[in-house]
Design an enzyme around this catalytic site. Structure first.
Site, PDB file in Angstrom:
ATOM      1  N   SER A  59       0.817  -1.211   0.000  1.00  0.00           N
ATOM      2  CA  SER A  59       0.000   0.000   0.000  1.00  0.00           C
ATOM      3  C   SER A  59       0.856   1.268   0.000  1.00  0.00           C
ATOM      4  CB  SER A  59      -0.952  -0.050   1.200  1.00  0.00           C
ATOM      5  OG  SER A  59      -1.953   0.923   1.104  1.00  0.00           O
TER       6      SER A  59
ATOM      7  N   ASP B 229      -9.589  -3.284  -5.433  1.00  0.00           N
ATOM      8  CA  ASP B 229      -9.286  -4.262  -4.383  1.00  0.00           C
ATOM      9  C   ASP B 229     -10.092  -4.018  -3.115  1.00  0.00           C
ATOM     10  OD1 ASP B 229      -8.090  -2.104  -3.113  1.00  0.00           O
ATOM     11  OD2 ASP B 229      -6.038  -2.820  -3.371  1.00  0.00           O
TER      12      ASP B 229
ATOM     13  N   HIS C 171      -7.518  -5.488  -0.578  1.00  0.00           N
ATOM     14  CA  HIS C 171      -6.372  -4.621  -0.321  1.00  0.00           C
ATOM     15  C   HIS C 171      -5.487  -5.157   0.803  1.00  0.00           C
ATOM     16  CE1 HIS C 171      -4.251  -0.782  -0.544  1.00  0.00           C
ATOM     17  NE2 HIS C 171      -4.252  -0.757   0.770  1.00  0.00           N
TER      18      HIS C 171
END
Length: 455
Positions: free
Chosen positions: A221, A392, A425
């Site tokens: 991320s 996601d 995610h």
């Protein structure tokens, strides 16, 4: 998005409690600690791996000074038990889910923009630090007392250990204060820049301790954005000598529409009993949250937010990534306009090439916020309508893969994109197919390893 966190939209949601993100810190200590790198030649010809977490993906400690002015008696005495020299774990602690203590958490996590210094600072009376830099200890679990609920990178780290990696020898962690970010050219960013320097020294130490073999950076991320900036701000000879490959997991290259929800009305991510308006104020102050707003170069003029309460003549007002400053004004966050305009927009206008081979693992086919419609009640109420698209679950597909396509056109840049259907995610850190891909990549690099001369 690694944006917070705060209740950050790009927070690692290993469990519902792991959402009080504020994707922060007066860095304590100098560069990467050489004591954490075992200089014994590394193990079995493996390239060292450095794990870089996303927003909210590692523990964060704080202590309060005489300048601290609590908003309540509860905040003055909480937490009742503190460690040596008054330090306590600010993120993550389950007490933040209790209404009276949520406000304490929020006021301690808040940043403030110092216009005179053109940089972000902690709230007065709050000092923060990230402990165990170089180790994976603070990014495996966000609360070591609640491992079953707050696991973050533990599955990934354990998978690497099963493959032969060893903590402190050829496996390292690079935690950071995820509230802070970076800025465009000509603007200071003391905390974020200090982190890049610590990360650079850690990479160099890992390489030196492993027979001169360059490191593999594995970043989740927001961590992918920091890793990219480290590479882009380093000369080509340094990149070639020190980094074998960048592996990103769910990197929000062009930001996320969900961040606009975070800024507009607050985002509790479904956690019960949490006041969205309370945590919204804290979320807005996060420098990294500004960084994670949708980038104009990715989302263009596409309408992302509609407000029925802010239009001219009783009509609707629409907001895209290209009129973000107007959006920030209309939601009542005027103090965020100048930092975004001067510091963030130049940073996200163009995505620099990393200059090393890159593999991007992305989840697809998960409902992801694509646009929001707010009613007559304005931004103090939740959106009346949420439209979902591909991504996601946190980052839109356009942001996950769109910016990377430009790299593929460069003859000097090696890019691999691996799409993982129905992987979320944060789920990418535990998904079997994702872990297999990570091991595949690392094994292929190690099988081709040659002897590198330590410089």
């Amino acid at each position: 998005m690694e944006g917070r966190p705060s209740l950050l939209a790009l927070a690692p949601a290993a469990a519902t409690v792991v959402v009080m993100l504020s994707l922060s810190c007066s860095w304590c200590g100098g560069g990467a600690s050489a004591a954490r790198v075992v200089a014994a030649g590394g193990g079995a010809g493996r390239h060292p791996v450095v794990l870089i977490p996303g927003a909210g993906g590692n523990q964060l400690e704080a202590r309060l000074t005489d300048e601290y002015r609590p908003c309540s008696l509860a905040c003055r005495v909480w937490p009742p038990v503190r460690g040596r020299d008054g330090w306590f774990r600010l993120w993550f602690d389950p007490s933040v889910l209790l209404a009276p203590l949520t406000r304490c958490f929020a006021e301690r996590m808040m940043l403030r923009y110092d216009a005179g210094a053109d940089d972000f600072r902690n709230a007065p009376g709050v000092e923060t630090r990230v402990s165990d830099f170089g180790s994976t200890s603070t990014l495996r679990y966000l609360d070591p007392n609640l491992k079953i609920l707050t696991g973050y990178m533990n599955t990934l780290a354990s998978t690497l250990e099963k493959a032969g990696y060893e903590e402190g020898r050829d496996l390292f962690g690079a935690p950071y204060d995820f509230r802070y970010g970076l800025a465009g050219p000509g603007h200071p960013s003391a905390v974020g820049t200090a982190y890049l320097q610590r990360l650079r020294l850690l990479v160099e130490s890992a390489r030196a301790a492993n027979g001169g073999r360059p490191a593999i950076l594995v970043a989740h991320s927001l961590g992918g954005l920091f890793a990219l900036q480290l590479l882009a701000r380093s000369p080509a000879p340094w990149r070639a000598a020190n980094v074998a490959r960048l592996v990103t997991l769910s990197a929000p290259w062009g930001g996320s529409v969900q961040e606009m929800l975070t800024f507009a009305s607050g985002n509790t991510l479904g956690v019960p009993f949490v006041d969205a308006s309370l945590i919204r104020d804290e979320q807005r102050t996060s420098e990294s949250n500004l960084w994670l707003l949708p980038a104009p170069g990715v989302f263009g003029n596409t309408t992302l937010v509609v407000s029925r309460a802010h239009g001219d003549g009783g009509g609707n007002r629409s907001y895209s990534a290209k009129n973000m400053t107007q959006f920030l004004r209309d939601i009542g966050f005027e103090e965020g306009v100048e930092p975004y305009r001067a510091r963030i927009r130049p940073l996200v206008e163009a995505l620099p090439e990393p200059g090393v081979p890159v593999t991007c693992l992305v989840g697809t086919g998960v409902d992801t916020v694509e646009s929001l419609v707010y009613g007559e009640g304005g931004f103090d109420e939740p959106p009346e309508e949420v439209v979902y698209g591909d991504g996601d679950g946190t980052v839109n597909l356009a942001s996950l893969v769109g910016p990377v396509k430009a790299w593929a056109d460069s003859p000097a840049q090696v890019v691999e994109v691996v799409e993982l259907p129905k992987v979320s995610h944060s789920g990418i850190l535990n998904d079997k197919s994702a872990l297999e891909q990570i091991i595949r990549i690392i094994d292929s690099i190690n099988l081709n390893a040659t002897s590198y001369q330590t410089s």
